[in-house]
Each structure stands twice: as structure tokens, then as C-alpha cells.
Design a protein around this motif. Structure first.
Motif: not given
Length: 312
Positions: A296-297, A289, A293
Motif C-alpha cells: 500500500r505504500t 501484515d 503495508s
């Protein structure tokens, strides 16, 4: 099955715990002791020829029953050490019981009536297992053997010297007691227990008044010094045997307490492994996870020198 064989170890612990529950029960010791006494009673009955001729088949059947029960007993005792087999063979009483039972199945022993009777008689000695005081005495006797051997050597030397002296001085006047070395040794051996000492001294005084020195010195060394030394050796061995019995009892209690912990530890690995795998899976999921994340940033675009320079 796990790679370390945990289910098999758990099964051995379970078997040992069940067998120990039986062998350590009071009724089991009472039943085994009663079985030994019954075996001794049957052995005594078999000394009567009339009873053997009349009840031969029944006595044979009873003997087979005794053998089956003794075999079941030793198997239960061996099963109580299934998780620690070496402890079974470290106990001399277990080795003695095992030898008595196993020898009864050997063809050579079963075909020899005399050896078989002696072997059945040896079962009576197993009563010492259930009588702590008798067990301590037997252990003390066994431990006193080295000291007793030294006593026998000194006693033999003393008997030989005094027998030769007695033969030199009393052989001509008292050939019945001192006519040869063997007769002299036998006479002095009986005098060691002070049996017939008065008659021997009176007979010696008729030969020479100096015989009182011979008998007095012999009684002093043989009956008082040597016998007291032997008693001291046996008493010291008895104290050692009591200490050994107490230490073994404490070791058994500690082993019994540790045995329960080992069973609990044997049952715990499956649960601990599941918890560990669950934690690893949760950690991996958290890392996945976090990686998602971060992907995606949007990354911050670096400033170039031209963008950062002031306009004219």
C-alpha cells in the motif's frame, strides 16, 4: 495420534506407573512373601498320605488359587516395565519367576506329577526376592561357581595323588580303608573334615611311624589350605554380590526418578506443539501484515537526468 505415536507411549507410561505403584508398595511384597510361605506350607501338608486322600479336591483347588495369584503377580511385575520391556528381561529374578509360572501351564509339566511338585517347590526359592540378605548370599554362591570349580579340580587331583600313595603303602595292612582306589578316596574325603582323624593316625602308626608325615601333610593341604581358599573365594564373591546389590538399588532409584520425568515429557508434547503452531501462525500473520503495508505504500518516483539538470 501424532506421527511419533505419543498417545501410545503415554498409555504405556501410565500403565507402567500404575503397576509400579502396586508392585513397589510394601503391602504387595508382604502379600507375595506370605503367599510363598503358604505355598510351602501346603507342599508340606501334601507329604501326608492321609491328608491328601481326605482333602484331595480341596488341595487341588488351593493349588489352582496359588497358580492364579502367582500369575497375577508376574503380570503386574511385567506391567511395571511396560514402558521399558528390556529392563524386565535383564533381571534374573524376573526370568526365574516367569519360568516358574509359565512352566506350570505347559501340558507336559502338568501331566508329570514329579516335575510339577519340583516346580511348585521352586516357588519357595522365590522368597529370596523379598529377603535381601538371602538374595545376596545366593548371588554370591552363583558368582563363586568358577572359583569353586577350580577348587574342585585341585581337590580332586590332591585326593587322587594321596589315595594312590595310601593304596601303595597301606593296602596290604588296612584293606578296609585303602584296599582299592575308591576306598582310599572315600577314606581321605572323610578325613578332609577331620572326622576320625585320630583313629586313622593311630592305625597308621601301627603300620609305620612315617605314616604321620602322610596324614599331617594331607591334613595341612586338604583341610587347611584348600578349605581356606574356598572360604576366601566365597567371601570375595559375597563382597561382589553386595556391591552389585547396592549398584542395582541405586540404578532402580535413578530409573524411578527418571521415570517420572519421562512421563512428564510424554504428557508435554501436545502442549508444546500447540504453542509452536500458535507462534508460527502469529509469525505468518505478522509477515502478511508487513507485506500488505508495503504494497500500500507508494513507491518513490526516480528523478530523470532532464529533471535534475538546471534550466538555462
Amino acid at each position: 495420534m501424532t506421527h511419533d505415536g505419543t498417545p501410545r507411549s503415554t498409555a504405556l507410561h501410565t500403565l507402567a506407573s500404575h503397576c509400579r505403584a502396586v508392585t513397589e508398595a510394601r503391602w504387595f511384597a508382604i502379600a507375595a512373601f506370605a503367599l510363598i510361605l503358604a505355598n510351602a506350607a501346603v507342599l508340606g501338608v501334601e507329604t501326608y498320605a492321609g491328608v491328601v486322600q481326605r482333602w484331595h479336591d480341596e488341595l487341588k483347588l488351593i493349588e489352582h488359587g496359588f497358580l492364579a495369584l502367582f500369575t497375577a503377580e508376574i503380570l503386574l511385575r511385567a506391567g511395571a516395565h511396560a514402558d521399558r520391556p528390556r529392563d524386565f528381561f535383564r533381571d534374573p529374578w524376573n526370568l526365574f519367576d516367569l519360568a516358574v509360572v509359565v512352566c506350570a501351564f505347559l501340558p507336559v509339566v502338568r501331566e508329570n506329577a514329579t516335575v510339577l511338585r519340583l516346580l511348585r517347590l521352586a516357588r519357595v526359592l522365590r522368597a529370596a526376592r523379598f529377603l535381601p540378605q538371602l538374595r545376596v548370599v545366593l548371588v554370591a554362591v552363583a558368582r563363586s561357581v568358577p572359583g569353586t570349580m577350580s577348587f574342585l579340580l585341585v581337590g580332586t587331583l590332591l585326593l587322587y595323588v594321596y589315595a594312590m600313595v595310601g593304596w601303595v603303602f597301606f593296602a596290604d595292612d588296612d584293606p578296609e580303608h585303602y584296599g582299592s582306589l575308591g576306598r582310599a578316596v572315600l577314606t581321605l574325603f572323610l578325613l578332609m573334615t577331620l572326622d576320625g582323624l585320630g583313629d586313622a593316625v593311630r592305625a597308621g602308626l601301627e603300620i609305620s611311624r612315617w605314616s604321620i608325615v602322610y596324614y599331617a601333610s594331607y591334613v595341612l593341604f586338604a583341610s587347611f589350605v584348600l578349605v581356606n581358599v574356598l572360604i576366601g573365594v566365597v567371601i570375595a564373591s559375597l563382597d561382589e554380590a553386595k556391591d552389585m546389590e547396592r549398584d542395582e538399588e541405586e540404578d532402580r532409584e535413578r530409573a524411578g526418578d527418571g521415570g517420572g520425568d519421562e512421563v512428564e515429557r510424554a504428557e508435554a508434547p501436545d502442549t508444546s506443539e500447540r504453542e509452536l503452531r500458535h507462534r508460527i501462525a502469529v509469525t505468518r500473520q505478522a509477515l502478511d501484515d508487513l507485506e500488505t503495508s508495503l504494497a500500500r505504500t507508494p513507491a518513490a518516483r526516480p528523478h530523470t537526468a532532464e529533471e535534475s539538470a538546471p534550466s538555462p
